[in-house]
Design an enzyme around this catalytic site. Structure first.
Site, mmCIF file in Angstrom:
data_model
loop_
_atom_site.group_PDB
_atom_site.id
_atom_site.type_symbol
_atom_site.label_atom_id
_atom_site.label_comp_id
_atom_site.label_asym_id
_atom_site.label_seq_id
_atom_site.Cartn_x
_atom_site.Cartn_y
_atom_site.Cartn_z
ATOM 1 N N GLY A 108 -95.913 -5.347 31.006
ATOM 2 C CA GLY A 108 -95.056 -4.170 30.973
ATOM 3 C C GLY A 108 -93.640 -4.560 31.338
ATOM 4 C CE1 TYR A 122 -93.846 0.659 44.781
ATOM 5 C CE2 TYR A 122 -92.035 0.699 43.220
ATOM 6 C CZ TYR A 122 -93.345 0.998 43.549
ATOM 7 O OH TYR A 122 -94.132 1.633 42.627
ATOM 8 C CB CYS A 126 -81.707 16.927 50.833
ATOM 9 S SG CYS A 126 -80.494 17.938 50.021
HETATM 10 N N1 LLP Z 1 -102.134 -3.634 33.468
HETATM 11 C C1 LLP Z 1 -102.568 -2.964 34.536
HETATM 12 C C2 LLP Z 1 -103.997 -2.681 34.685
HETATM 13 C C3 LLP Z 1 -101.648 -2.527 35.512
HETATM 14 O O1 LLP Z 1 -102.088 -1.888 36.576
HETATM 15 C C4 LLP Z 1 -100.273 -2.803 35.335
HETATM 16 C C5 LLP Z 1 -99.295 -2.347 36.325
HETATM 17 C C6 LLP Z 1 -99.867 -3.498 34.173
HETATM 18 C C7 LLP Z 1 -100.832 -3.912 33.268
HETATM 19 C C8 LLP Z 1 -98.451 -3.863 33.911
HETATM 20 O O2 LLP Z 1 -97.983 -4.769 34.842
HETATM 21 P P1 LLP Z 1 -96.541 -5.459 34.720
HETATM 22 O O3 LLP Z 1 -96.572 -6.401 33.547
HETATM 23 O O4 LLP Z 1 -95.546 -4.392 34.509
HETATM 24 O O5 LLP Z 1 -96.360 -6.159 36.007
HETATM 25 N N2 LLP Z 1 -94.308 0.748 40.069
HETATM 26 C C9 LLP Z 1 -94.337 -0.627 40.520
HETATM 27 C C10 LLP Z 1 -95.266 -1.497 39.692
HETATM 28 C C11 LLP Z 1 -96.675 -0.960 39.606
HETATM 29 C C12 LLP Z 1 -97.576 -1.808 38.720
HETATM 30 C C13 LLP Z 1 -98.775 -1.052 38.317
HETATM 31 N N3 LLP Z 1 -99.625 -1.721 37.370
HETATM 32 C C14 LLP Z 1 -92.909 -1.155 40.536
HETATM 33 O O6 LLP Z 1 -91.986 -0.395 40.249
HETATM 34 O O7 LLP Z 1 -92.689 -2.318 40.847
#
Ligand code: LLP
Length: 417
Positions: free
Chosen positions: A280, A321, A346
């Site tokens: 992602g 975070y 706020c």
């Molecule tokens: N697959 C699964 C099962 C996941 O849980 C996630 C992300 C992805 C793929 C994608 O991961 P990436 O390639 O983006 O690392 N909100 C947090 C990140 C939460 C990640 C949740 N899962 C942030 O802003 O850092």
């Protein structure tokens, strides 16, 4: 600037994307505004696709990072699949033209309705997080007289060495099925006529900057696959190595995707396995920025505050975070000053940057929060009854178009009865 910001760079004193001044876009479309670079999304996808060319693979863009339909459509056009975690994400992905047989459906709490939607849509497979969930998929599939492909999400107990909120592959995390004794426990699957075990899946965390946790996971998979094949799971032909590839926000030094790919391919290819990955952030993170306008400057008791028209509701990562995002004035001037860049919400946690050296910044200036393509707009809320921002997409041809209009006041009330 480094190559990871190359989609948004300074030309002279102006921050630009494909030659378009961000200041001009802010004037045309208003602020707060998300600006995305189509080239950014496409290049990152192509880079991964190229790195994995030696193995049969499917890249499933993780829709949760940024789910604007126009962006999912860009991914569909380029041949990407999708990783979805809800009925809503599945709905969007199908509508945006992602091929159903390139969609994987993850999540610890899929409802019966979501499972039925996935089965009816003909998705590639469900990534299953518990035996109860597998039984539910089996039950619904049999009702529909279908056999549904599944992968078992394994909790490999590997430390991804990232922020504790985004580590997912340790024993104490809620995700996946523990790896110990898994082969024996999976024997029950043979009795289920509505599901077929196609794969093993792991997602060990996000924003991972070293290859080693991926390779440790792959090693664990190799021995597990051997055991499962000898137990007669002949349909098992695919490994899903999650997402999690880290990007540069500040001074991180992420690994080279070529090395990551070679390590994984070297382990899985000799077993004749196909690969699924579901990145992602790697695809979307550096492909977007968040542009806000300075409403006021304020000299506090001990600090200078740059108060902007964007808030933590629009981009929550620093507050939630403690994440670092580079913050730049969209027009450079001589010198620099130390400031906090904050929003109007706020809460004291409503900030984008603290004690940061930036170009001397005046009321009315535009400021950009960099690397805001992933988990920014997709985590935005209407807290403080703030209207969700507009989003624009800059094409490779240097044309910019609105891909989400700003909320109106009426939008805020739309679903209230
Ligand atoms: N697959 C699964 C099962 C996941 O849980 C996630 C992300 C992805 C793929 C994608 O991961 P990436 O390639 O983006 O690392 N909100 C947090 C990140 C939460 C990640 C949740 N899962 C942030 O802003 O850092």
């Amino acid at each position: 600037m480094n190559r990871y910001d190359s989609y948004f760079t300074f030309e002279g004193n102006d921050l630009v994307c494909e030659g378009l001044k961000i200041d001009d876009l802010a004037r045309e479309f208003g602020t707060p505004l998300y600006v995305y670079s189509e080239r950014g999304f496409r290049e990152r996808y192509r880079e991964l696709d190229g790195a994995l060319s030696d193995i049969e693979h499917t890249i499933c863009y993780s829709v949760k990072t940024n789910y604007n339909m126009s962006l999912i459509r860009v991914m569909a056009e380029i041949g990407s699949g999708a990783d979805v975690v809800s009925g809503g994400e599945l709905y969007r992905s199908l509508k945006a033209g992602i091929a159903p047989d390139k969609i994987v459906f993850a999540g610890v709490g899929k409802t019966a309705e979501e499972i039925a939607f996935g089965i009816d849509s003909g998705i590639l497979m469900f990534n299953c997080e518990s035996f109860r969930e597998i039984e539910e998929i089996d039950r619904i599939s049999r009702e529909k007289k279908k056999v549904t492909d599944i992968a078992v999400r394994v909790n490999p107990d590997v430390d991804a060495d990232t922020h504790r909120y985004i580590t997912t592959g340790k024993k104490e995390n809620k995700f996946g099925i523990p790896i110990e004794g898994l082969t024996a426990r999976l024997a029950v699957l043979k009795k289920l006529e509505g599901v077929r075990l196609r794969g093993l899946h792991a997602h060990i965390g996000s924003q991972i900057t070293s290859v080693s946790p991926f390779l440790q996971t792959a090693d664990k998979f190799v021995s597990l696959i051997g055991e499962l094949h000898s137990e007669g799971f002949d349909s098992l032909d695919c490994i899903n190595m999650g997402g999690g590839l880290g990007i540069v926000y500040n001074d991180e030094r992420p690994f080279d995707v070529g090395a990551w790919a070679a390590g994984i391919i070297g382990r899985l290819k000799p077993l004749g396995l196909k690969l699924v990955v579901e990145p992602g952030r790697y695809i979307s993170g550096n492909g977007g920025i968040f542009v806000v306008r300075v409403t006021y400057r304020k000299e506090g008791g001990s600090k200078t505050f740059i108060i902007t028209d964007g808030g933590m509701n629009d981009l929550i990562r620093p507050s939630l975070y403690g994440s670092y995002h580079r913050v730049v004035n969209c027009r450079l001037r001589e010198g620099s000053e130390k400031v906090d860049v904050v929003g109007p919400v706020c809460e004291s946690g409503d900030f984008f940057a603290k004690d940061r050296d930036i170009t001397p910044t005046k009321q009315g200036d535009c400021v950009a929060v960099m690397s805001a393509g992933a988990y920014c707009m997709s985590m935005a809320s209407r807290y403080n009854s703030r209207r969700l921002p507009a989003e624009v997409l800059v094409g490779e041809d240097g044309r910019c178009r609105l891909i989400r209009r700003r909320d109106s006041f009426e939008d805020l009330l739309r679903n209230e009865t």
